[in-house]
Design a protein around this motif. Structure first.
Motif, PDB file in Angstrom:
ATOM      1  N   ARG A  86       0.839  -1.201   0.000  1.00  0.00           N
ATOM      2  CA  ARG A  86       0.000   0.000   0.000  1.00  0.00           C
ATOM      3  C   ARG A  86       0.876   1.254   0.000  1.00  0.00           C
ATOM      4  O   ARG A  86       1.717   1.424   0.878  1.00  0.00           O
ATOM      5  N   ILE A  87       0.654   2.114  -0.985  1.00  0.00           N
ATOM      6  CA  ILE A  87       1.470   3.311  -1.165  1.00  0.00           C
ATOM      7  C   ILE A  87       0.593   4.557  -1.179  1.00  0.00           C
ATOM      8  O   ILE A  87      -0.455   4.582  -1.837  1.00  0.00           O
ATOM      9  N   ALA A  88       1.024   5.593  -0.460  1.00  0.00           N
ATOM     10  CA  ALA A  88       0.397   6.911  -0.540  1.00  0.00           C
ATOM     11  C   ALA A  88       1.365   7.844  -1.253  1.00  0.00           C
ATOM     12  O   ALA A  88       2.543   7.921  -0.904  1.00  0.00           O
ATOM     13  N   ILE A  89       0.877   8.549  -2.282  1.00  0.00           N
ATOM     14  CA  ILE A  89       1.653   9.577  -2.966  1.00  0.00           C
ATOM     15  C   ILE A  89       1.041  10.923  -2.604  1.00  0.00           C
ATOM     16  O   ILE A  89      -0.129  11.181  -2.896  1.00  0.00           O
ATOM     17  N   VAL A  90       1.813  11.763  -1.966  1.00  0.00           N
ATOM     18  CA  VAL A  90       1.345  13.105  -1.593  1.00  0.00           C
ATOM     19  C   VAL A  90       2.099  14.095  -2.470  1.00  0.00           C
ATOM     20  O   VAL A  90       3.258  14.419  -2.225  1.00  0.00           O
ATOM     21  N   LEU A 115      -5.332 -10.662   4.680  1.00  0.00           N
ATOM     22  CA  LEU A 115      -5.930  -9.668   3.792  1.00  0.00           C
ATOM     23  C   LEU A 115      -4.920  -9.090   2.804  1.00  0.00           C
ATOM     24  O   LEU A 115      -5.288  -8.644   1.720  1.00  0.00           O
ATOM     25  N   ARG A 116      -3.662  -9.093   3.174  1.00  0.00           N
ATOM     26  CA  ARG A 116      -2.616  -8.564   2.293  1.00  0.00           C
ATOM     27  C   ARG A 116      -2.546  -9.326   0.972  1.00  0.00           C
ATOM     28  O   ARG A 116      -2.131  -8.776  -0.057  1.00  0.00           O
ATOM     29  N   ILE A 159     -16.065  -5.327   4.511  1.00  0.00           N
ATOM     30  CA  ILE A 159     -15.786  -4.109   5.284  1.00  0.00           C
ATOM     31  C   ILE A 159     -14.348  -4.123   5.791  1.00  0.00           C
ATOM     32  O   ILE A 159     -13.620  -3.135   5.676  1.00  0.00           O
ATOM     33  N   LYS A 160     -13.928  -5.254   6.351  1.00  0.00           N
ATOM     34  CA  LYS A 160     -12.562  -5.369   6.862  1.00  0.00           C
ATOM     35  C   LYS A 160     -11.531  -5.220   5.750  1.00  0.00           C
ATOM     36  O   LYS A 160     -10.493  -4.574   5.922  1.00  0.00           O
ATOM     37  N   LEU A 161     -11.833  -5.807   4.598  1.00  0.00           N
ATOM     38  CA  LEU A 161     -10.910  -5.717   3.473  1.00  0.00           C
ATOM     39  C   LEU A 161     -10.809  -4.278   2.970  1.00  0.00           C
ATOM     40  O   LEU A 161      -9.714  -3.780   2.673  1.00  0.00           O
ATOM     41  N   MET A 191      -7.479  -2.011   2.771  1.00  0.00           N
ATOM     42  CA  MET A 191      -7.010  -1.482   1.495  1.00  0.00           C
ATOM     43  C   MET A 191      -7.090   0.041   1.426  1.00  0.00           C
ATOM     44  O   MET A 191      -6.774   0.639   0.418  1.00  0.00           O
ATOM     45  N   GLY A 192      -7.530   0.675   2.491  1.00  0.00           N
ATOM     46  CA  GLY A 192      -7.627   2.127   2.476  1.00  0.00           C
ATOM     47  C   GLY A 192      -8.771   2.617   1.614  1.00  0.00           C
ATOM     48  O   GLY A 192      -8.637   3.587   0.879  1.00  0.00           O
TER      49      GLY A 192
END
Length: 237
Positions: free
Chosen positions: A5-9, A197-198, A227-229, A233-234
């Motif tokens: 999981r990656i966040a790009i800001v 879940l990953r 819901i949990k997934l 997964m954000g």
């Protein structure tokens, strides 16, 4: 295939477009599945932050809330995520190390540079978040990585641990191991399977694709599992 999981800001949409293209090339080469979420500024990223990301790529020069202030607020909520700064000027990145940055990248982004940074960040993520389980297999004690564990199946009183490369069978109770893994993103999709879940790749009507395997999804558990997934997964589903 492992989900990362990656966040790009980043406020520059063209930079993000190039970034996604480079990530796609890396994914095909290394067999990772990147779940990417883009935030156009630091305020959008940090205002409702949840510690669900493995890697954060953070631009330093942004309007409203710059990368340095964003990093400061990030570390107040999450001190474990791999943080990599992006900047046009190297001297700005030095300030970022005050907030435990793993590395920095100079724009414009280059394929080789991104690959090196991703290798470092993924190694950090796996070592930082991974745990091991010790399986008692009679005369042999086997240590397996929770990160590599796809799912656990129970048949009668036998627990079957499925990893990407091997399958291990031991005597035990699924409920007991579920209690041990409850905070490590494992969740039941029915009474007989505990899923990492990953490693969930697809959801169909009555089954889940985990790695390359199909695992049954019960009607009673489906809503709660979804819901949990989605939380894991954000909110990408």
């Amino acid at each position: 295939m492992i989900n990362i999981r990656i966040a790009i800001v980043e406020d520059d949409s063209q930079c993000v477009k190039v970034f996604r293209e480079l990530l796609d090339k890396y994914s095909q080469k290394k067999n990772y599945n990147f779940i990417v979420e883009w935030f156009k500024n630091g305020m959008d990223f940090i205002s409702d932050y949840e510690p669900i990301y493995d890697i954060v790529f953070l631009d330093i020069n942004m309007p409203h809330l710059d990368g340095i202030e964003t990093a400061k607020m990030l570390r107040e909520q999450d001190n474990n995520v791999a943080l990599i700064f992006m900047t046009n000027l190297v001297q700005y990145a030095v300030k970022g190390y005050e907030f435990n940055a793993l590395d920095f990248m100079v724009k414009p982004l280059k394929s080789f540079d991104l690959e090196m940074k991703l290798n470092k960040a993924i190694d950090f993520t796996m070592s930082n978040h991974d745990r091991s389980i010790l399986l008692n297999m009679g005369d042999v004690l086997k240590k397996i990585s929770v990160f590599d564990l796809l799912y656990i199946e129970v048949i009668n009183h036998t627990l079957i641990y499925h990893t990407e490369k091997s399958v291990y069978k031991v005597y035990g109770q699924l409920k007991k191991i579920e209690e041990e893994l409850v905070n490590l993103n494992f969740y039941r999709c029915n009474n007989s399977y505990l899923i990492n879940l990953r490693h969930v790749m697809e959801i169909h009507g009555d089954y889940i694709v985990v790695g390359k395997d199909r695992v049954p999804l019960s009607r009673r558990k489906k809503k709660e599992f979804m819901i949990k997934l989605a939380e894991f997964m954000g909110q990408q589903l």
